[in-house]
Each structure stands twice: as structure tokens, then as C-alpha cells.
Design a protein around this motif. Structure first.
Motif, PDB file in Angstrom:
ATOM      1  N   VAL A   1      10.467   5.244  -5.311  1.00  0.00           N
ATOM      2  CA  VAL A   1      11.203   6.494  -5.133  1.00  0.00           C
ATOM      3  C   VAL A   1      10.891   7.037  -3.744  1.00  0.00           C
ATOM      4  O   VAL A   1       9.730   7.225  -3.391  1.00  0.00           O
ATOM      5  CB  VAL A   1      10.804   7.535  -6.204  1.00  0.00           C
ATOM      6  N   ILE A   2      11.946   7.249  -2.962  1.00  0.00           N
ATOM      7  CA  ILE A   2      11.799   7.810  -1.620  1.00  0.00           C
ATOM      8  C   ILE A   2      12.561   9.137  -1.610  1.00  0.00           C
ATOM      9  O   ILE A   2      13.760   9.168  -1.835  1.00  0.00           O
ATOM     10  CB  ILE A   2      12.368   6.864  -0.548  1.00  0.00           C
ATOM     11  N   LEU A   3      11.840  10.219  -1.350  1.00  0.00           N
ATOM     12  CA  LEU A   3      12.434  11.553  -1.400  1.00  0.00           C
ATOM     13  C   LEU A   3      12.920  11.991  -0.025  1.00  0.00           C
ATOM     14  O   LEU A   3      12.463  12.996   0.521  1.00  0.00           O
ATOM     15  CB  LEU A   3      11.425  12.557  -1.959  1.00  0.00           C
ATOM     16  N   GLU A   4      13.841  11.230   0.526  1.00  0.00           N
ATOM     17  CA  GLU A   4      14.475  11.571   1.793  1.00  0.00           C
ATOM     18  C   GLU A   4      15.970  11.586   1.552  1.00  0.00           C
ATOM     19  O   GLU A   4      16.503  10.718   0.865  1.00  0.00           O
ATOM     20  CB  GLU A   4      14.126  10.547   2.883  1.00  0.00           C
ATOM     21  N   GLU A   5      16.650  12.564   2.116  1.00  0.00           N
ATOM     22  CA  GLU A   5      18.081  12.724   1.887  1.00  0.00           C
ATOM     23  C   GLU A   5      18.880  11.485   2.284  1.00  0.00           C
ATOM     24  O   GLU A   5      19.778  11.058   1.561  1.00  0.00           O
ATOM     25  CB  GLU A   5      18.598  13.938   2.659  1.00  0.00           C
TER      26      GLU A   5
ATOM     27  N   ARG B   1      15.802   2.028  15.588  1.00  0.00           N
ATOM     28  CA  ARG B   1      14.607   2.752  15.150  1.00  0.00           C
ATOM     29  C   ARG B   1      14.995   4.141  14.651  1.00  0.00           C
ATOM     30  O   ARG B   1      14.433   4.633  13.684  1.00  0.00           O
ATOM     31  CB  ARG B   1      13.593   2.841  16.293  1.00  0.00           C
ATOM     32  N   GLU B   2      15.985   4.733  15.295  1.00  0.00           N
ATOM     33  CA  GLU B   2      16.462   6.058  14.909  1.00  0.00           C
ATOM     34  C   GLU B   2      16.961   6.046  13.454  1.00  0.00           C
ATOM     35  O   GLU B   2      16.644   6.933  12.663  1.00  0.00           O
ATOM     36  CB  GLU B   2      17.585   6.498  15.851  1.00  0.00           C
ATOM     37  N   LYS B   3      17.727   5.034  13.108  1.00  0.00           N
ATOM     38  CA  LYS B   3      18.251   4.913  11.743  1.00  0.00           C
ATOM     39  C   LYS B   3      17.110   4.755  10.739  1.00  0.00           C
ATOM     40  O   LYS B   3      17.098   5.397   9.689  1.00  0.00           O
ATOM     41  CB  LYS B   3      19.197   3.727  11.642  1.00  0.00           C
ATOM     42  N   LEU B   4      16.147   3.891  11.053  1.00  0.00           N
ATOM     43  CA  LEU B   4      15.015   3.666  10.152  1.00  0.00           C
ATOM     44  C   LEU B   4      14.177   4.925   9.994  1.00  0.00           C
ATOM     45  O   LEU B   4      13.727   5.246   8.893  1.00  0.00           O
ATOM     46  CB  LEU B   4      14.163   2.498  10.655  1.00  0.00           C
ATOM     47  N   MET B   5      13.995   5.658  11.089  1.00  0.00           N
ATOM     48  CA  MET B   5      13.245   6.923  11.026  1.00  0.00           C
ATOM     49  C   MET B   5      13.962   7.922  10.122  1.00  0.00           C
ATOM     50  O   MET B   5      13.327   8.591   9.306  1.00  0.00           O
ATOM     51  CB  MET B   5      13.088   7.519  12.430  1.00  0.00           C
ATOM     52  N   THR B   6      15.271   8.010  10.259  1.00  0.00           N
ATOM     53  CA  THR B   6      16.051   8.950   9.452  1.00  0.00           C
ATOM     54  C   THR B   6      16.004   8.578   7.975  1.00  0.00           C
ATOM     55  O   THR B   6      15.846   9.445   7.114  1.00  0.00           O
ATOM     56  CB  THR B   6      17.513   8.992   9.948  1.00  0.00           C
ATOM     57  N   LEU B   7      16.128   7.292   7.683  1.00  0.00           N
ATOM     58  CA  LEU B   7      16.098   6.831   6.290  1.00  0.00           C
ATOM     59  C   LEU B   7      14.795   7.184   5.583  1.00  0.00           C
ATOM     60  O   LEU B   7      14.799   7.619   4.438  1.00  0.00           O
ATOM     61  CB  LEU B   7      16.277   5.319   6.218  1.00  0.00           C
ATOM     62  N   LEU B   8      13.681   6.976   6.280  1.00  0.00           N
ATOM     63  CA  LEU B   8      12.379   7.076   5.618  1.00  0.00           C
ATOM     64  C   LEU B   8      11.568   8.315   5.975  1.00  0.00           C
ATOM     65  O   LEU B   8      10.687   8.703   5.210  1.00  0.00           O
ATOM     66  CB  LEU B   8      11.566   5.811   5.913  1.00  0.00           C
ATOM     67  N   TRP B   9      11.835   8.914   7.124  1.00  0.00           N
ATOM     68  CA  TRP B   9      11.056  10.090   7.543  1.00  0.00           C
ATOM     69  C   TRP B   9      11.971  11.167   8.124  1.00  0.00           C
ATOM     70  O   TRP B   9      11.578  11.915   9.020  1.00  0.00           O
ATOM     71  CB  TRP B   9       9.991   9.680   8.570  1.00  0.00           C
ATOM     72  N   GLY B  10      13.159  11.279   7.602  1.00  0.00           N
ATOM     73  CA  GLY B  10      14.143  12.228   8.112  1.00  0.00           C
ATOM     74  C   GLY B  10      13.721  13.683   8.015  1.00  0.00           C
ATOM     75  O   GLY B  10      14.175  14.516   8.792  1.00  0.00           O
TER      76      GLY B  10
ATOM     77  N   THR C   1       0.772  -1.251   0.000  1.00  0.00           N
ATOM     78  CA  THR C   1       0.000   0.000   0.000  1.00  0.00           C
ATOM     79  C   THR C   1       0.800   1.296   0.000  1.00  0.00           C
ATOM     80  O   THR C   1       0.222   2.339  -0.230  1.00  0.00           O
ATOM     81  CB  THR C   1      -1.024   0.073   1.158  1.00  0.00           C
ATOM     82  N   SER C   2       2.078   1.270   0.276  1.00  0.00           N
ATOM     83  CA  SER C   2       2.836   2.523   0.215  1.00  0.00           C
ATOM     84  C   SER C   2       4.295   2.244  -0.145  1.00  0.00           C
ATOM     85  O   SER C   2       4.834   1.182   0.158  1.00  0.00           O
ATOM     86  CB  SER C   2       2.760   3.290   1.539  1.00  0.00           C
ATOM     87  N   LYS C   3       4.912   3.211  -0.771  1.00  0.00           N
ATOM     88  CA  LYS C   3       6.315   3.090  -1.182  1.00  0.00           C
ATOM     89  C   LYS C   3       7.232   3.013   0.033  1.00  0.00           C
ATOM     90  O   LYS C   3       8.225   2.299   0.035  1.00  0.00           O
ATOM     91  CB  LYS C   3       6.726   4.266  -2.079  1.00  0.00           C
ATOM     92  N   LYS C   4       6.903   3.757   1.088  1.00  0.00           N
ATOM     93  CA  LYS C   4       7.767   3.736   2.275  1.00  0.00           C
ATOM     94  C   LYS C   4       7.671   2.404   3.006  1.00  0.00           C
ATOM     95  O   LYS C   4       8.662   1.923   3.551  1.00  0.00           O
ATOM     96  CB  LYS C   4       7.455   4.905   3.190  1.00  0.00           C
TER      97      LYS C   4
END
Length: 141
Positions: A135-139, A50-59, A29-32
Motif C-alpha cells: 500500500v502506497i499512500l501517494e495520490e 526521475r521526476e515521474k518516479l518522485m511524484t509516484l512515490l514521494w509526491g 525492506t520497504s514498501k516504497k
């Protein structure tokens, strides 16, 4: 004697994202959500903070929102794939070994074998760039 479990899910990432389970195709249901599962599968069995995963996908989000998004994503993955697929140990997350088999893992094993037959089989697995359709638009991604 413990036996190696038969993978419940087949994950294709070379070319495009595709997940198949015991009952056919699984729509995340979602790209992320797809990106989270792909990242965990490609780095399995390593656990990630969790911090790393948060930064990767919702930084680009505030910390509270990123934490909530990750929590919701993990809940959705458990609901879709089963409670036992993810291992959460305190502040780390990983995949249960042997539950998801990815074409990337198979590709790497075949290339490391190095024999002509193995390399030919690896070439047959390659369908294009890694997750070409995600495509994930996170730095950090």
C-alpha cells in the motif's frame, strides 16, 4: 551473436510482492522500494523520468526530500540487486532488459498468445490482485 540473458531475479506481483534471486528470497525492506522495483518491472524496458518516479512515490514530500528519497532508493536497489540491474541515463531510470522476470510480464505474454493452453497457464499464474500486500499512500500511485 548476442544471446538473451537468463533472468537473475524472479519477481512475483500477482497476489503479493515476492522477489527471488540466485541465493533465495530478497527482502527489499520497504514498501516504497518494492513499489519502485515493481513499477520499473511492469513497464520495462521503458525508461521513466526521475521526476515521474518522485511524484509516484514521494509526491507529498518537498522536491528536495523526494529527490533524496529516490536517490537513496536507487542506491539501495543497486546494493541489493547489483550495479547492472538499473540503467540511469541522465534524468531517466529503467531496468536492464532480461535481468528481472516478472509474473506480470509472463501473464501478459500468455494472454496475448490467446491459445487455450496459454490462457490456462495465465490463469494458473494469477494469485490475486497486483501487489495486494503493498500500500502506497501517494495520490499519483
Amino acid at each position: 551473436m548476442d544471446s538473451v540473458p537468463t533472468p537473475t531475479f524472479q519477481l512475483s506481483l500477482l497476489g503479493g510482492f515476492e522477489l527471488n534471486g540466485p541465493h533465495g528470497s530478497v527482502d527489499l525492506t520497504s514498501k516504497k522500494l518494492a513499489a519502485l522495483l515493481a513499477f520499473l518491472a511492469c513497464s520495462a524496458p521503458q525508461a521513466h523520468s526521475r521526476e515521474k518516479l518522485m511524484t509516484l512515490l514521494w509526491g507529498s514530500h518537498f522536491d528536495t526530500q523526494a529527490r533524496q528519497n529516490l536517490r537513496q532508493a536507487l542506491t539501495r536497489l543497486r546494493r541489493l540487486l547489483g550495479e547492472d540491474v538499473l540503467i540511469s541515463a541522465g534524468e531517466t531510470v529503467s531496468l536492464q532488459p532480461g535481468v528481472i522476470m516478472s509474473d506480470v510480464a509472463r501473464f501478459e505474454v500468455l494472454l496475448s498468445d490467446g491459445s487455450r493452453d496459454a490462457v490456462n497457464h495465465a490463469v494458473g499464474l494469477y494469485r490475486g490482485s497486483l501487489m495486494a500486500d503493498v500500500v502506497i499512500l501517494e495520490e499519483a500511485w
